[in-house]
Motif scaffolding. Structure first.
Motif, mmCIF file in Angstrom:
data_model
loop_
_atom_site.group_PDB
_atom_site.id
_atom_site.type_symbol
_atom_site.label_atom_id
_atom_site.label_comp_id
_atom_site.label_asym_id
_atom_site.label_seq_id
_atom_site.Cartn_x
_atom_site.Cartn_y
_atom_site.Cartn_z
ATOM 1 N N ILE A 61 55.636 4.534 37.325
ATOM 2 C CA ILE A 61 56.605 4.807 36.267
ATOM 3 C C ILE A 61 57.813 5.482 36.895
ATOM 4 O O ILE A 61 57.685 6.547 37.515
ATOM 5 N N SER A 62 58.961 4.852 36.775
ATOM 6 C CA SER A 62 60.209 5.395 37.333
ATOM 7 C C SER A 62 60.051 5.723 38.817
ATOM 8 O O SER A 62 60.510 6.771 39.293
ATOM 9 N N GLY A 63 59.375 4.863 39.550
ATOM 10 C CA GLY A 63 59.229 5.025 40.986
ATOM 11 C C GLY A 63 58.143 5.974 41.424
ATOM 12 O O GLY A 63 57.945 6.169 42.634
ATOM 13 N N ALA A 64 57.418 6.584 40.490
ATOM 14 C CA ALA A 64 56.348 7.524 40.825
ATOM 15 C C ALA A 64 55.006 6.960 40.395
ATOM 16 O O ALA A 64 54.902 6.259 39.376
ATOM 17 N N VAL A 65 53.977 7.276 41.166
ATOM 18 C CA VAL A 65 52.620 6.864 40.825
ATOM 19 C C VAL A 65 51.989 7.940 39.954
ATOM 20 O O VAL A 65 51.982 9.119 40.312
ATOM 21 N N VAL A 66 51.471 7.528 38.801
ATOM 22 C CA VAL A 66 50.787 8.438 37.875
ATOM 23 C C VAL A 66 49.356 7.940 37.713
ATOM 24 O O VAL A 66 49.144 6.776 37.359
ATOM 25 N N SER A 67 48.388 8.806 37.964
ATOM 26 C CA SER A 67 46.986 8.410 37.890
ATOM 27 C C SER A 67 46.189 9.517 37.211
ATOM 28 O O SER A 67 46.313 10.691 37.593
ATOM 29 N N PRO A 68 45.382 9.195 36.200
ATOM 30 C CA PRO A 68 44.542 10.224 35.584
ATOM 31 C C PRO A 68 43.586 10.842 36.596
ATOM 32 O O PRO A 68 43.025 10.143 37.441
ATOM 33 N N GLY A 69 43.428 12.153 36.516
ATOM 34 C CA GLY A 69 42.559 12.870 37.433
ATOM 35 C C GLY A 69 41.426 13.561 36.706
ATOM 36 O O GLY A 69 41.168 13.296 35.522
ATOM 37 N N PRO A 70 40.740 14.471 37.380
ATOM 38 C CA PRO A 70 39.594 15.163 36.772
ATOM 39 C C PRO A 70 39.928 15.904 35.483
ATOM 40 O O PRO A 70 39.084 15.994 34.592
ATOM 41 N N GLU A 71 41.140 16.418 35.381
ATOM 42 C CA GLU A 71 41.519 17.129 34.157
ATOM 43 C C GLU A 71 41.539 16.196 32.956
ATOM 44 O O GLU A 71 41.445 16.643 31.816
ATOM 45 N N PRO A 95 56.382 9.629 45.212
ATOM 46 C CA PRO A 95 55.730 10.656 44.392
ATOM 47 C C PRO A 95 54.419 10.139 43.807
ATOM 48 O O PRO A 95 54.342 8.991 43.361
ATOM 49 N N PHE A 96 53.390 10.956 43.847
ATOM 50 C CA PHE A 96 52.069 10.590 43.312
ATOM 51 C C PHE A 96 51.508 11.832 42.641
ATOM 52 O O PHE A 96 51.317 12.850 43.278
ATOM 53 N N ARG A 97 51.248 11.737 41.349
ATOM 54 C CA ARG A 97 50.714 12.906 40.642
ATOM 55 C C ARG A 97 49.523 12.506 39.781
ATOM 56 O O ARG A 97 49.476 11.416 39.210
ATOM 57 N N LEU A 98 48.553 13.402 39.750
ATOM 58 C CA LEU A 98 47.431 13.260 38.835
ATOM 59 C C LEU A 98 47.856 13.863 37.511
ATOM 60 O O LEU A 98 48.153 15.053 37.424
ATOM 61 N N ALA A 99 47.892 13.040 36.477
ATOM 62 C CA ALA A 99 48.459 13.485 35.204
ATOM 63 C C ALA A 99 47.973 12.584 34.079
ATOM 64 O O ALA A 99 47.498 11.467 34.321
ATOM 65 N N GLU A 123 52.138 3.914 28.079
ATOM 66 C CA GLU A 123 52.798 4.093 29.377
ATOM 67 C C GLU A 123 52.271 3.094 30.401
ATOM 68 O O GLU A 123 53.043 2.553 31.196
ATOM 69 N N LEU A 124 50.971 2.879 30.392
ATOM 70 C CA LEU A 124 50.387 1.924 31.338
ATOM 71 C C LEU A 124 50.881 0.511 31.041
ATOM 72 O O LEU A 124 51.265 -0.234 31.953
ATOM 73 N N GLU A 125 50.880 0.133 29.785
ATOM 74 C CA GLU A 125 51.291 -1.225 29.414
ATOM 75 C C GLU A 125 52.762 -1.485 29.709
ATOM 76 O O GLU A 125 53.150 -2.621 30.009
ATOM 77 N N SER A 126 53.584 -0.442 29.629
ATOM 78 C CA SER A 126 55.020 -0.625 29.844
ATOM 79 C C SER A 126 55.452 -0.281 31.266
ATOM 80 O O SER A 126 56.647 -0.317 31.582
ATOM 81 N N ALA A 127 54.497 0.056 32.146
ATOM 82 C CA ALA A 127 54.827 0.415 33.526
ATOM 83 C C ALA A 127 55.404 -0.780 34.269
ATOM 84 O O ALA A 127 55.130 -1.943 33.948
ATOM 85 N N GLY A 128 56.197 -0.486 35.286
ATOM 86 C CA GLY A 128 56.754 -1.553 36.100
ATOM 87 C C GLY A 128 55.700 -2.249 36.936
ATOM 88 O O GLY A 128 55.782 -3.451 37.197
ATOM 89 N N GLU A 129 54.684 -1.502 37.364
ATOM 90 C CA GLU A 129 53.553 -2.056 38.103
ATOM 91 C C GLU A 129 52.372 -1.108 37.951
ATOM 92 O O GLU A 129 52.537 0.046 37.537
ATOM 93 N N ALA A 130 51.206 -1.601 38.255
ATOM 94 C CA ALA A 130 49.996 -0.788 38.153
ATOM 95 C C ALA A 130 48.970 -1.316 39.150
ATOM 96 O O ALA A 130 49.059 -2.456 39.618
ATOM 97 N N PHE A 131 48.005 -0.463 39.473
ATOM 98 C CA PHE A 131 46.933 -0.888 40.365
ATOM 99 C C PHE A 131 45.691 -0.057 40.085
ATOM 100 O O PHE A 131 45.737 0.963 39.387
ATOM 101 N N VAL A 132 44.571 -0.538 40.610
ATOM 102 C CA VAL A 132 43.321 0.217 40.536
ATOM 103 C C VAL A 132 42.849 0.469 41.957
ATOM 104 O O VAL A 132 43.227 -0.245 42.895
ATOM 105 N N THR A 133 42.029 1.506 42.128
ATOM 106 C CA THR A 133 41.517 1.839 43.455
ATOM 107 C C THR A 133 40.010 2.041 43.412
ATOM 108 O O THR A 133 39.468 2.590 42.454
#
Length: 287
Positions: A190-200, A222-226, A232-242
């Motif tokens: 999103i806006s050039g940053a990686v956003v990934s849900p984390g333990p919180e 930029p990579f943040r757990l948030a 947001e996921l559906e409208s993201a420019g790109e997405a991936f799974v790990t």
């Protein structure tokens, strides 16, 4: 399933492993596990997996045997040698043990099984599609951080996805946030940053997720757990799974909605290339 295993100190065919009918992992799902893979006989990020296993065992109050890291490392070596293959999917499973009441202590030591199956023909990084799991993710708790063997929600979510013609199912929290995939961590750009849900947010702390975060930091991505909403996921420019076996895999569609242009995006491709380089470097260094 054909493969090899280390069980009770011996290397045997996976099909020849015999567990007690009183095994608590079988009766109650009372255990935890780690999955990782080898490349040309070299395990990837194995120390990070051992650390997550240790952290999970502490939370579950499962006492790991003395010298367990060295024993499991040797077990991985022995199984790899017996298999005669370099690219393997390993699963290390540890349960509380055999017998005893559900709320009490087992009769013996923890049960430890190191199993491996071939990844011959497996190609990581193929584009993935996903649907929403019909089973909401439960409440966030310390157990969310443990890779437990209690996987019925994940299994039923994955079955739902397969029946509907998708590769993965996304677990959504009761508050409507994306938590993780049934068998992976999820990330959106999103806006050039990686956003990934984390333990919180209730996601399992991913070993590959953490490695990708380190890689992204090296090149200034930029990579943040948030928290991550479905919108947001559906409208993201790109997405991936790990995940350890799938590595970094582009997520190109959710339901009938493409993500971005419906093809792997430039940041995803850059991270894939860098991850592949880190794997080659690890293999070159060996054990």
């Amino acid at each position: 399933m054909d493969g090899w295993a280390w069980f009770e100190g011996e290397v045997v065919r996976l099909a020849d492993v015999r567990l007690s009918a009183l095994e608590r992992g079988f009766l109650y799902g009372d255990g935890l596990y780690e999955t990782f893979r080898t490349y040309s006989g070299v395990p990837c990020l194995v120390q990070e997996h051992w650390q997550r296993l240790e952290d999970g065992a502490r939370i579950l109050e499962i006492r790991l045997p003395d010298g367990w890291r060295e024993r499991l490392t040797q077990a991985v070596r022995r199984v790899t040698k017996a298999s005669g293959e370099g690219d393997l999917r390993f699963r290390v499973t540890i349960s509380r043990g055999t017998g005893g009441p559900a709320d009490g202590e087992p009769l013996g030591e923890p049960t430890v099984l190191v199993a491996a199956t071939s990844l011959r023909g497996h190609v990581a990084g193929r584009c993935q599609t996903a649907c929403l799991s019909p089973y909401p993710h439960g409440r966030v708790s310390p157990l969310s951080r443990v890779k437990t063997t209690s996987l019925v929600t994940n299994i039923m979510s994955k079955r739902h996805a397969a029946r509907a013609g998708f590769d993965e199912a996304l677990l959504i929290s009761h508050s409507g946030l994306v938590v993780e995939g049934a068998t992976c961590n999820v990330a959106a750009i999103i806006s050039g940053a990686v956003v990934s849900p984390g333990p919180e947010q209730g996601a399992l702390p991913g070993v590959t997720q953490a490695q990708v975060m380190r890689i992204a930091g090296r090149v200034g991505i930029p990579f943040r757990l948030a928290p991550l909403t479905l919108a947001e996921l559906e409208s993201a420019g790109e997405a991936f799974v790990t995940s350890s076996v799938r590595e970094i895999t582009p997520l190109v569609r959710i339901g009938d909605r493409p993500i971005g242009d419906g093809v792997p995006g430039p940041i995803t491709r850059q991270l894939q290339d860098m991850y592949s380089w880190s794997v080659r470097d690890a293999v070159a260094r060996g054990w």
